[in-house]
Design a protein around this motif. Sequence first.
Motif, mmCIF file in Angstrom:
data_model
loop_
_atom_site.group_PDB
_atom_site.id
_atom_site.type_symbol
_atom_site.label_atom_id
_atom_site.label_comp_id
_atom_site.label_asym_id
_atom_site.label_seq_id
_atom_site.Cartn_x
_atom_site.Cartn_y
_atom_site.Cartn_z
ATOM 1 N N TRP A 218 57.423 7.927 -26.986
ATOM 2 C CA TRP A 218 57.222 9.354 -26.499
ATOM 3 C C TRP A 218 57.302 10.361 -25.241
ATOM 4 O O TRP A 218 57.546 11.007 -25.217
ATOM 5 C CB TRP A 218 56.132 9.935 -27.572
ATOM 6 C CG TRP A 218 54.802 9.771 -27.040
ATOM 7 C CD1 TRP A 218 53.458 8.281 -27.479
ATOM 8 C CD2 TRP A 218 53.469 10.379 -26.341
ATOM 9 N NE1 TRP A 218 53.028 8.035 -26.822
ATOM 10 C CE2 TRP A 218 52.589 9.137 -25.483
ATOM 11 C CE3 TRP A 218 54.174 10.949 -25.473
ATOM 12 C CZ2 TRP A 218 51.891 9.375 -24.528
ATOM 13 C CZ3 TRP A 218 52.955 11.014 -24.439
ATOM 14 C CH2 TRP A 218 52.303 10.443 -24.041
ATOM 15 N N GLN A 219 56.789 9.221 -24.740
ATOM 16 C CA GLN A 219 56.995 9.812 -22.989
ATOM 17 C C GLN A 219 57.654 10.588 -22.601
ATOM 18 O O GLN A 219 57.436 10.825 -21.572
ATOM 19 C CB GLN A 219 55.797 8.475 -22.463
ATOM 20 C CG GLN A 219 54.489 8.064 -22.918
ATOM 21 C CD GLN A 219 54.042 7.011 -21.856
ATOM 22 O OE1 GLN A 219 54.286 6.639 -21.670
ATOM 23 N NE2 GLN A 219 52.567 7.184 -22.373
ATOM 24 N N LEU A 220 59.140 9.615 -23.112
ATOM 25 C CA LEU A 220 60.054 9.890 -21.894
ATOM 26 C C LEU A 220 60.304 12.146 -22.383
ATOM 27 O O LEU A 220 61.370 12.521 -21.467
ATOM 28 C CB LEU A 220 61.447 9.395 -22.322
ATOM 29 C CG LEU A 220 62.986 9.233 -22.094
ATOM 30 C CD1 LEU A 220 62.622 9.518 -19.884
ATOM 31 C CD2 LEU A 220 63.989 8.191 -21.784
ATOM 32 N N ASP A 221 60.241 11.948 -24.042
ATOM 33 C CA ASP A 221 61.268 13.300 -23.934
ATOM 34 C C ASP A 221 59.864 14.130 -23.841
ATOM 35 O O ASP A 221 59.948 15.028 -23.255
ATOM 36 C CB ASP A 221 60.741 13.029 -25.851
ATOM 37 C CG ASP A 221 61.635 12.715 -26.625
ATOM 38 O OD1 ASP A 221 63.127 12.228 -25.878
ATOM 39 O OD2 ASP A 221 62.016 11.773 -27.550
ATOM 40 N N LYS A 222 58.402 13.727 -23.454
ATOM 41 C CA LYS A 222 57.937 14.600 -23.045
ATOM 42 C C LYS A 222 58.350 14.442 -21.616
ATOM 43 O O LYS A 222 57.941 16.013 -21.154
ATOM 44 C CB LYS A 222 56.282 13.958 -22.955
ATOM 45 C CG LYS A 222 55.326 14.817 -22.549
ATOM 46 C CD LYS A 222 54.541 16.097 -23.761
ATOM 47 C CE LYS A 222 53.809 16.969 -23.044
ATOM 48 N NZ LYS A 222 53.555 17.963 -23.712
ATOM 49 N N ALA A 223 58.217 13.940 -21.063
ATOM 50 C CA ALA A 223 58.998 13.869 -19.395
ATOM 51 C C ALA A 223 59.667 14.849 -19.374
ATOM 52 O O ALA A 223 59.863 15.648 -18.371
ATOM 53 C CB ALA A 223 58.890 12.790 -18.975
ATOM 54 N N PHE B 195 63.088 7.622 -12.427
ATOM 55 C CA PHE B 195 62.073 7.015 -13.489
ATOM 56 C C PHE B 195 62.227 5.513 -13.657
ATOM 57 O O PHE B 195 62.824 4.885 -13.935
ATOM 58 C CB PHE B 195 62.183 7.933 -14.849
ATOM 59 C CG PHE B 195 61.854 9.857 -14.576
ATOM 60 C CD1 PHE B 195 61.578 10.314 -13.702
ATOM 61 C CD2 PHE B 195 62.457 10.662 -15.535
ATOM 62 C CE1 PHE B 195 61.325 11.826 -13.547
ATOM 63 C CE2 PHE B 195 62.405 11.731 -15.713
ATOM 64 C CZ PHE B 195 62.081 12.368 -14.653
ATOM 65 N N TYR B 196 61.001 5.296 -13.118
ATOM 66 C CA TYR B 196 61.274 3.911 -13.861
ATOM 67 C C TYR B 196 60.181 3.530 -15.122
ATOM 68 O O TYR B 196 59.458 4.372 -15.222
ATOM 69 C CB TYR B 196 59.685 2.910 -12.101
ATOM 70 C CG TYR B 196 60.591 2.844 -10.898
ATOM 71 C CD1 TYR B 196 61.715 1.516 -11.167
ATOM 72 C CD2 TYR B 196 61.421 4.040 -9.918
ATOM 73 C CE1 TYR B 196 61.874 0.991 -9.486
ATOM 74 C CE2 TYR B 196 62.067 3.744 -8.875
ATOM 75 C CZ TYR B 196 62.306 1.774 -8.919
ATOM 76 O OH TYR B 196 63.281 1.998 -7.418
ATOM 77 N N ASN B 197 60.154 2.333 -15.228
ATOM 78 C CA ASN B 197 59.664 2.272 -16.484
ATOM 79 C C ASN B 197 59.687 3.219 -17.432
ATOM 80 O O ASN B 197 58.166 4.143 -17.932
ATOM 81 C CB ASN B 197 57.747 2.023 -16.448
ATOM 82 C CG ASN B 197 57.516 0.672 -15.343
ATOM 83 O OD1 ASN B 197 58.638 0.163 -14.794
ATOM 84 N ND2 ASN B 197 56.735 1.357 -14.191
ATOM 85 N N PRO B 198 60.843 3.954 -17.865
ATOM 86 C CA PRO B 198 61.383 5.360 -18.545
ATOM 87 C C PRO B 198 60.300 5.194 -19.667
ATOM 88 O O PRO B 198 59.884 6.354 -20.930
ATOM 89 C CB PRO B 198 61.873 5.578 -18.288
ATOM 90 C CG PRO B 198 62.963 4.009 -17.933
ATOM 91 C CD PRO B 198 62.166 3.593 -17.470
ATOM 92 N N ILE B 199 60.431 4.125 -20.494
ATOM 93 C CA ILE B 199 60.111 3.988 -22.090
ATOM 94 C C ILE B 199 60.186 3.062 -22.238
ATOM 95 O O ILE B 199 59.906 1.829 -22.192
ATOM 96 C CB ILE B 199 61.221 4.694 -23.273
ATOM 97 C CG1 ILE B 199 60.506 5.095 -24.502
ATOM 98 C CG2 ILE B 199 62.605 3.644 -23.274
ATOM 99 C CD1 ILE B 199 61.938 5.947 -24.922
ATOM 100 N N SER B 200 58.908 2.847 -23.550
ATOM 101 C CA SER B 200 58.698 1.475 -23.737
ATOM 102 C C SER B 200 58.533 1.466 -25.315
ATOM 103 O O SER B 200 57.822 2.630 -25.976
ATOM 104 C CB SER B 200 57.575 0.115 -23.168
ATOM 105 O OG SER B 200 56.738 1.379 -23.254
#
Length: 601
Positions: A523-528, A513-518
């Motif tokens: 919220w996107q990493l948890d969703k992934a 995973f690149y650019n995992p969170i910002s």
Amino acid sequence: MNAPAIVILGAGALETARRIQMLYAGSQVYALQGRVAADVPYTELGAQLRELYASGTPIVALCAAGIVIRCVAPLLANKGVEPPVLAVAEDGSAVVPLLGGLAGVNVMAREIAAALNVSPAITTSGELRFGTCVLNPPEGYALADIGQGKRFVSDLLAGESTRVEGEAPWLDDAQLPRSASARLAIRVTPRAWDGRDDELVIHPRSVVVAVSGGAGAGAAADGAAGSAAGSASAGVAASTGAASAYTSSAGIAANVRAALNEHGLATLSLAALLAASDRMTDPALAEAAASLNVPLRFAQTRPEDGAPPSNLLHAALRLPYETLHDDPDAGVALALTPLAIDANTIGMGRGRLTVIGLGPGSAELMVPAARLALDHATDILGYETYVKMAGPFRAEQRVHGTDNREELQRARHAFELASAGRSVVMVSSGDPGVFAMAAAVLEALEAAANDAWSAVELAIVPGVSAALATAAQAGAPLGHDFCMLSLSDNLKPWSIIETRLRHAAEADLVMAFYNPISRARPWQLDKALDIVRAYRAAATPVVLGRDIGRPGSTLRTVTLGELRSSDVDMRTMVIVGSSTTRRFAKGVEGGEWVYTPRWYE
């Protein structure tokens, strides 16, 4: 001359190395990895010295002369092409030129010795006697024959005198035994050496040859066909042969050599091959210039100027010259300038844009081709943080650092600079083709449909990506099939990311995973991870590499069940294992290895 590599073994030599570095723009200090931090780390001295020597890079080694000699000895073959090699004492108390007498090693020895306030250990007889190396003319001049040159210097050392014919200002202060009636003569002339053993001939690079295409080739072909005894097949053969001689690399080079021979000029007197700018991408021209061992330059002419090659000379030369030869049918014109001419002042060169990856951040993980491109660049572009990592740069290099969100503007700027004849490097981190600038550069090129941009010599140099660097530190988690995914939805919808995550997880691929969170998308990493957990066991190993290859880097291995988004930031590489990924303790070193076997049970 290329910037030298200053090679050291330990910390005790670093101060002296930095003093020498100040003499040569673009030079770098190479240091043995693990002993001292400098500009470029290396792991084995002999291999590093041989690599530098083979690439023609001047070497200043701060160690015993015997060590240097033994390291490069297997490569010693042709004295005429070896780079300067010097040994310097760690404390700067001795400067010993070892190799490269014809490449200016004694000049370097004097420069370094003066900076260190010592006397250079020069042993070359001619250099000691005359105060200069007669066989090493300055940039822009070429010795006609090294064998004859050695005999000539031997005669001078034996007591003969000489006279100088032609312009040789670099010899004005030399302590040469001179006599107007001397049997021996140093001749500085573009005329070919006739083999006389009482002359040392030095050729100024003062001849520019222009080659053109178009009507002249057709006229030559028609003339050849018309003289082919009326036979249709002979006419075709003659026409094809004439056109081929005019447009093939061998034909161009042969026509140039024929024109030089007609006027008694030496090939070594050539300063450049000149062609029209609309032929920048013609490989035959590049091959012809390479076979003649001269730079290839280009002139912009107007359609109303016509096809004769002499018009190219008029457009490109900015100083007085004499036209010696103008043959439109052969497509060749020769210009003779009064003195040696710098090829960089003739017309323009073909611009070059090289897109490089710096790797994860440490200099030792940057591929040599990327470092070479940076060394030869006139302009460096990129996100400001990455540009700073690529330095240091020479004073004359232009640095264009920009915001990270200006990728297409940056790419367009790079093409504008390169299409003006400059050598441009576009900097990315990691690998430029992995979520980085190579795609933006190609996108800008395709969208522009700009002929000048298309003529730029474009190259993409690979780098060590963040995923590969993190995987190498952890072991081999990418040892089987894997994929790389960016979790950023700045350039693609989140729905596509979800679909790809689901398919990759279902396919049992290892995922990087690149650019995992910002901060903008917390919220996107948890969703992934929720998507991945539907297909992977909680015990699946996950590697977290933060700033790998940079100061302060960290590496952790957790399980998919343990992983939380708070463990990750934008500078973290996340590698989620497959069902076969394994981990085991390293032993006495502590920590553990993670790998994915190459087989499936």
